[in-house]
Design an enzyme around this catalytic site. Structure first.
Site, PDB file in Angstrom:
ATOM      1  N   SER A  97     -60.217  66.685-108.964  1.00 57.06           N
ATOM      2  CA  SER A  97     -59.214  67.810-108.884  1.00 57.06           C
ATOM      3  C   SER A  97     -57.828  67.274-108.284  1.00 57.06           C
ATOM      4  O   SER A  97     -57.098  66.480-108.960  1.00 57.06           O
ATOM      5  CB  SER A  97     -59.736  68.911-108.003  1.00 57.06           C
ATOM      6  OG  SER A  97     -58.906  70.095-108.073  1.00 57.06           O
ATOM      7  N   ASP A 227     -64.706  74.672-116.715  1.00 57.11           N
ATOM      8  CA  ASP A 227     -63.712  74.682-115.522  1.00 57.11           C
ATOM      9  C   ASP A 227     -62.828  75.794-115.337  1.00 57.11           C
ATOM     10  O   ASP A 227     -61.873  76.096-116.139  1.00 57.11           O
ATOM     11  CB  ASP A 227     -63.057  73.304-115.409  1.00 57.11           C
ATOM     12  CG  ASP A 227     -62.395  72.914-114.192  1.00 57.11           C
ATOM     13  OD1 ASP A 227     -61.989  73.787-113.526  1.00 57.11           O
ATOM     14  OD2 ASP A 227     -62.472  71.818-113.756  1.00 57.11           O
ATOM     15  N   HIS A 256     -65.856  73.457-112.389  1.00 54.31           N
ATOM     16  CA  HIS A 256     -64.998  72.456-111.674  1.00 54.31           C
ATOM     17  C   HIS A 256     -65.618  71.737-110.728  1.00 54.31           C
ATOM     18  O   HIS A 256     -65.592  70.468-110.550  1.00 54.31           O
ATOM     19  CB  HIS A 256     -64.002  73.463-110.985  1.00 54.31           C
ATOM     20  CG  HIS A 256     -62.834  72.534-110.314  1.00 54.31           C
ATOM     21  ND1 HIS A 256     -61.896  71.762-111.192  1.00 54.31           N
ATOM     22  CD2 HIS A 256     -62.609  72.297-109.071  1.00 54.31           C
ATOM     23  CE1 HIS A 256     -60.898  70.963-110.280  1.00 54.31           C
ATOM     24  NE2 HIS A 256     -61.361  71.435-109.318  1.00 54.31           N
TER      25      HIS A 256
END
Length: 276
Positions: A97, A227, A256
């Protein structure tokens, strides 16, 4: 506790496990978490013969709760100093991320010999926010909503995210894992509110296009096609087109936070890429 102090006086906490002569793997966590988010990977790769390193980004976890320097250039510079402090060479850098953005910016600027490979997992590059040049991005209002929720009640916000979209626990037929939700909240609340607030701009508005173009080591992009935090169409599917030596692996139905809830699948895939 292991930590070092950067040139601007920020104390960075880190973990460094394993003999120093082993190839290092460096893990870069997402917002607003800490190096603890890599527990499943740190143990797995240590047991598979690697030196494993993970740090708490400034303002996060056990590092200094900075009110300045909460931007990608400074985050990358902190990694430059960490690599020098720990004498890391031929390292594999893995970022999730926001950490994927940190990896992209660092690897694009790293000294020759410091980096062997990189992995971006559910990562924010090339750029998240919608603009004329990025029409498929998320509207700025989405990130303004993040900031408003954080400022109003950070503790509740940090329950709502992992309880819902982060791990896909809001999808039909998916059983929420309370310990995973609680651990996300614990990590988030360890960090500083101001740093987390500023980091929203860093992960959403920073453009990593030129960073991706500059990287000349092999890069693996791993992304779940469900995601809900960093949609694949405006991240990995664009980023793969910018890399000189890129490989994209898509995980059907994965969320995610797939590194946590699907570590049994992703860890072997990471190992195969590193050993290839």
């Amino acid at each position: 506790m292991d930590n070092f102090t950067t040139k601007d006086g920020t104390r960075i906490f880190y973990k460094d496990w394993g003999p120093k002569n082993l190839q290092p793997i460096v893990f870069h966590h997402g917002w607003p978490l800490s190096s603890d988010d890599w527990d499943a990977q740190m143990i797995f790769f240590r047991e598979n013969g690697f030196r494993v390193v993970a740090h708490d980004r400034r303002g996060h976890g056990r590092s200094t709760q900075t009110d300045a320097g909460n931007d990608m250039d400074t985050y990358a510079q902190d990694v430059v100093e960490l690599a020098a402090h720990l004498e890391l060479h031929h390292a594999v850098h893995i970022g999730h991320s926001t950490g994927g953005g940190e990896v992209a910016r660092y690897v694009a600027r790293a000294q020759s010999g410091r980096v062997a490979k990189a992995v971006l997992v559910g990562a924010v590059p090339p750029v998240m926010v919608k603009s004329d040049s990025n029409p498929g991005g998320l509207p700025l209002s989405v990130f303004d909503g993040f900031r408003s929720a954080l400022a109003a009640n950070r503790a509740q916000f940090y329950i709502d995210i992992p309880s819902g979209p982060f791990y896909g626990f809001n999808r039909p037929g998916i059983t929420a894992i309370q310990g995973t939700i609680d651990n996300w909240w614990r990590q988030g609340m360890m960090g500083g509110a101001k740093a987390h607030y500023d980091c929203i701009k860093a992960f959403s508005e920073t453009d990593f296009t030129e960073d991706l173009k500059k990287i000349d080591v092999p890069v693996l992009l791993m992304h779940g096609d469900d995601d809900q935090i960093v949609p694949i169409a405006d991240s990995a599917e664009l980023g793969i087109k910018l890399l000189k030596k890129g490989e994209l692996k898509v995980y059907k139905g994965y969320p995610h936070g797939m590194l946590t809830v699907h570590a049994d699948v992703l860890n072997p895939d990471l190992l195969a890429f590193i050993r290839k």
